[in-house]
Design a protein around this motif. Structure first.
Motif, PDB file in Angstrom:
ATOM      1  N   SER A  86       0.761  -1.568  -0.232  1.00 40.67           N
ATOM      2  CA  SER A  86       0.138  -0.063  -0.035  1.00 40.67           C
ATOM      3  C   SER A  86       0.690   1.714   0.026  1.00 40.67           C
ATOM      4  O   SER A  86       0.566   2.708  -0.722  1.00 40.67           O
ATOM      5  CB  SER A  86      -0.991  -0.205   1.224  1.00 40.67           C
ATOM      6  N   TYR A  89       1.719   1.865  -3.360  1.00 38.83           N
ATOM      7  CA  TYR A  89       0.779   3.001  -4.157  1.00 38.83           C
ATOM      8  C   TYR A  89       0.723   3.951  -4.086  1.00 38.83           C
ATOM      9  O   TYR A  89       0.704   5.298  -4.970  1.00 38.83           O
ATOM     10  CB  TYR A  89      -0.568   2.153  -4.319  1.00 38.83           C
ATOM     11  N   GLU A  93       1.161   7.235  -6.289  1.00 41.92           N
ATOM     12  CA  GLU A  93       0.155   8.093  -6.887  1.00 41.92           C
ATOM     13  C   GLU A  93       0.455   9.560  -6.038  1.00 41.92           C
ATOM     14  O   GLU A  93      -0.274  10.771  -6.996  1.00 41.92           O
ATOM     15  CB  GLU A  93      -1.101   7.596  -5.783  1.00 41.92           C
ATOM     16  N   THR A 120       4.219  -6.311  -8.065  1.00 39.77           N
ATOM     17  CA  THR A 120       3.351  -4.918  -7.285  1.00 39.77           C
ATOM     18  C   THR A 120       4.429  -4.089  -7.810  1.00 39.77           C
ATOM     19  O   THR A 120       4.246  -3.064  -8.280  1.00 39.77           O
ATOM     20  CB  THR A 120       3.193  -4.029  -6.337  1.00 39.77           C
ATOM     21  N   LEU A 124       4.600  -0.656 -10.861  1.00 39.53           N
ATOM     22  CA  LEU A 124       4.763   0.444 -10.786  1.00 39.53           C
ATOM     23  C   LEU A 124       6.088   0.831 -11.155  1.00 39.53           C
ATOM     24  O   LEU A 124       6.353   2.056 -11.255  1.00 39.53           O
ATOM     25  CB  LEU A 124       4.734   0.673  -9.429  1.00 39.53           C
ATOM     26  N   LEU A 162      -7.070  -1.962  -5.542  1.00 42.67           N
ATOM     27  CA  LEU A 162      -7.306  -0.441  -5.619  1.00 42.67           C
ATOM     28  C   LEU A 162      -8.975   0.801  -5.540  1.00 42.67           C
ATOM     29  O   LEU A 162      -8.779   1.140  -5.700  1.00 42.67           O
ATOM     30  CB  LEU A 162      -6.550   0.658  -6.327  1.00 42.67           C
ATOM     31  N   LEU A 174      -2.593   4.967 -14.255  1.00 45.99           N
ATOM     32  CA  LEU A 174      -1.954   3.664 -14.807  1.00 45.99           C
ATOM     33  C   LEU A 174      -2.624   2.439 -14.914  1.00 45.99           C
ATOM     34  O   LEU A 174      -1.647   1.985 -16.373  1.00 45.99           O
ATOM     35  CB  LEU A 174      -2.600   2.794 -12.793  1.00 45.99           C
TER      36      LEU A 174
END
Length: 182
Positions: A86, A89, A93, A120, A124, A162, A174
């Motif tokens: 988390s 992300y 973000e 992940t 990302l 998400l 994304l």
């Protein structure tokens, strides 16, 4: 049950976190986000703080989320990988690309109980390099995330992970950026 628990003990951070999560799942962001600050006020441990960070992230308060994820990860270095996932992300973000890449580099050297976390980080990383205009690195990282499970994260999986985010624009960005990679 969360609301009933809060009627008995309004300072119970875990019940506040549960109420925030359930309200976010139902799309009731306004009520959920009103509760987030209370989680931090009544947090009794790093787990409560991590849940508060997740609530802040889902509500779009990225600075509050990031600072509290960092508190959790520094206070409890072996805390669950879901918080690292988390946090990753939230960094991306928030546009903290260099910080995110540095974090990913360090974390990819470790074993993680949550096997989806490395995927992940690769995903990302692909997004960040795509945004920076480095197609080769973006493609390389995208291929690595596909190699993690043999297929890669689907649009459905990303949207599911998400789903509680208030900022649907980040999810769309994304997916749009990564779609050209596969």
């Amino acid at each position: 049950l969360a609301k009933q628990s809060l009627s008995i003990r309004p300072d119970f951070a875990s019940a506040l976190s549960l109420a925030v999560s359930l309200e976010m799942m139902m799309g009731n962001h306004e009520d959920a986000c009103k509760r987030v600050e209370k989680i931090f006020k009544f947090a009794e441990n790093t787990f409560d703080t991590a849940l508060g960070a997740a609530g802040a992230h889902n509500c779009g308060d990225l600075e509050l989320a990031i600072s509290n994820y960092e508190y959790v990860l520094n206070s409890a270095p072996h805390f669950s990988s879901w918080a690292r996932n988390s946090y990753s992300y939230a960094l991306v973000e928030n546009g903290d690309f260099d910080k995110a890449l540095k974090f990913f580099e360090a974390e990819l050297q470790k074993e993680h109980a949550f096997k989806g976390f490395p995927q992940t980080m690769y995903l990302l990383s692909a997004f960040i390099h795509k945004k920076k205009g480095n197609e080769k690195k973006a493609n390389d990282f995208f291929a690595q995330q596909k190699n993690e499970d043999g297929k890669g994260k689907s649009v459905k999986k990303i949207r599911g992970e998400l789903s509680m985010l208030k900022n649907k624009g980040f999810i769309d960005d994304l997916i749009n950026e990564l779609s050209s990679l596969g």
